[in-house]
Write a protein that holds these residues in place. Structure first.
Motif, PDB file in Angstrom:
ATOM      1  N   ARG A 127       2.060   4.012  -1.900  1.00 14.14           N
ATOM      2  CA  ARG A 127       1.878   2.699  -1.272  1.00 14.14           C
ATOM      3  C   ARG A 127       2.844   2.568  -0.106  1.00 14.14           C
ATOM      4  N   GLU A 128       2.281   2.290   1.058  1.00 17.64           N
ATOM      5  CA  GLU A 128       3.108   2.104   2.241  1.00 17.64           C
ATOM      6  C   GLU A 128       3.663   0.675   2.273  1.00 17.64           C
ATOM      7  N   GLU A 129       4.873   0.543   2.790  1.00 17.16           N
ATOM      8  CA  GLU A 129       5.504  -0.771   2.889  1.00 17.16           C
ATOM      9  C   GLU A 129       4.883  -1.549   4.055  1.00 17.16           C
ATOM     10  N   VAL A 130       4.290  -2.679   3.721  1.00 22.88           N
ATOM     11  CA  VAL A 130       3.676  -3.545   4.739  1.00 22.88           C
ATOM     12  C   VAL A 130       4.108  -4.984   4.471  1.00 22.88           C
ATOM     13  N   GLY A 131       3.711  -5.868   5.331  1.00 20.39           N
ATOM     14  CA  GLY A 131       4.055  -7.276   5.156  1.00 20.39           C
ATOM     15  C   GLY A 131       3.355  -7.886   3.953  1.00 20.39           C
ATOM     16  N   ASP A 132       3.836  -9.053   3.554  1.00 20.93           N
ATOM     17  CA  ASP A 132       3.297  -9.711   2.358  1.00 20.93           C
ATOM     18  C   ASP A 132       1.827 -10.081   2.507  1.00 20.93           C
ATOM     19  N   PRO A 136      -2.922  -3.790   1.548  1.00 22.52           N
ATOM     20  CA  PRO A 136      -2.169  -2.585   1.169  1.00 22.52           C
ATOM     21  C   PRO A 136      -2.717  -1.337   1.843  1.00 22.52           C
ATOM     22  N   HIS A 138      -2.468   2.926   1.757  1.00 24.56           N
ATOM     23  CA  HIS A 138      -2.061   4.046   0.913  1.00 24.56           C
ATOM     24  C   HIS A 138      -2.211   5.365   1.666  1.00 24.56           C
ATOM     25  N   HIS A 149       8.661   8.124  -8.016  1.00 20.49           N
ATOM     26  CA  HIS A 149       9.194   7.147  -7.075  1.00 20.49           C
ATOM     27  C   HIS A 149       8.450   5.836  -7.283  1.00 20.49           C
ATOM     28  N   THR A 151       7.225   3.799  -5.266  1.00 21.73           N
ATOM     29  CA  THR A 151       6.089   3.594  -4.363  1.00 21.73           C
ATOM     30  C   THR A 151       4.875   4.443  -4.740  1.00 21.73           C
ATOM     31  N   HIS A 152       5.026   5.284  -5.731  1.00 18.37           N
ATOM     32  CA  HIS A 152       3.908   6.113  -6.176  1.00 18.37           C
ATOM     33  C   HIS A 152       3.033   5.280  -7.108  1.00 18.37           C
TER      34      HIS A 152
END
Length: 224
Positions: A127-132, A136, A138, A149, A151-152
């Protein structure tokens, strides 16, 4: 035969009776001729067989060492097609997102996985970090080493059933598939679910079938 006839005529012209020594010599001479003819026939037959072996290559157990053995290499494109069909329904992957799997090292990773004895390979959904408020995003990674991790989102383990992958046999029959969920789940919860609801019941069913339903068919192991 003509020389033999002249020899006998000359002999009987001088002698009235053929001594036993002469008869013995004539018999030996006849057997010698028979032996020579048999030997010539055997040599001719063996020569014909050698020609047949030379022409056919593998006749009569002969091996043609000049012909290289044909080997079938595993084509990474087979694995690529397998992943494109497997991952969307199994781990909810979007087809366009899977392009991140097929980087410059993809063929090398797949070839090593296919030809090395035993082993497994992992598809990691990250999962990539994005805004709220953003949707999402991936990415996916193919790796021979398992790393945990937060984020997995999930990791799909593909485990070979045999030492190598056969390109002529369908991949589903050659691979075990195990979904290792990540995110909020801990490895302990995931392992407990896999063992108690999957491996244990599968093993119980196998033992029950071998036992033939003895003890009322209750072949369960200890509590989960």
């Amino acid at each position: 035969m003509a020389s033999q006839g002249r020899f006998l005529q000359n002999y009987f012209a001088n002698y009235r009776r053929t001594p036993s020594r002469l008869l013995s010599a004539l018999g030996l001479w006849g057997r010698s001729n028979l032996y020579i003819k048999s030997k010539e026939s055997l040599i001719t037959s063996m020569s014909s067989q050698e020609v047949e072996v030379t022409v056919n290559g593998l006749t009569n157990g002969a091996t043609n060492h000049d012909t290289p053995e044909s080997t079938t290499q595993f084509d990474p494109s087979i694995f690529r097609s397998y992943l494109l069909a497997l991952l969307p329904p199994v781990i909810g992957a979007e087809p366009d997102e899977l392009e991140s799997l097929f980087d410059d090292e993809f063929e090398e990773k797949v070839t090593r996985f296919a030809t090395d004895n035993g082993g497994s390979i992992y598809i990691v959904k990250i999962r990539e970090e994005v805004g709220d408020d953003a949707l999402p995003i991936h990415t996916y990674e193919l790796t021979p080493h398992l790393v945990y991790h937060p984020t997995h989102v999930t990791t799909l383990a593909l485990i070979k059933r045999g030492p190598i992958l056969d390109p002529l046999t369908p991949l589903p029959s050659q691979l075990h598939m195990l979904n290792l969920f990540g995110g909020e789940d801990t490895p302990y919860e995931g392992l407990h679910a896999v063992v108690s609801s999957g491996v244990k019941l599968w093993f119980d069913a196998f033992v029950g079938s071998r036992a033939g339903g003895r003890d009322g068919g209750d072949t369960r192991m200890g509590g989960s």
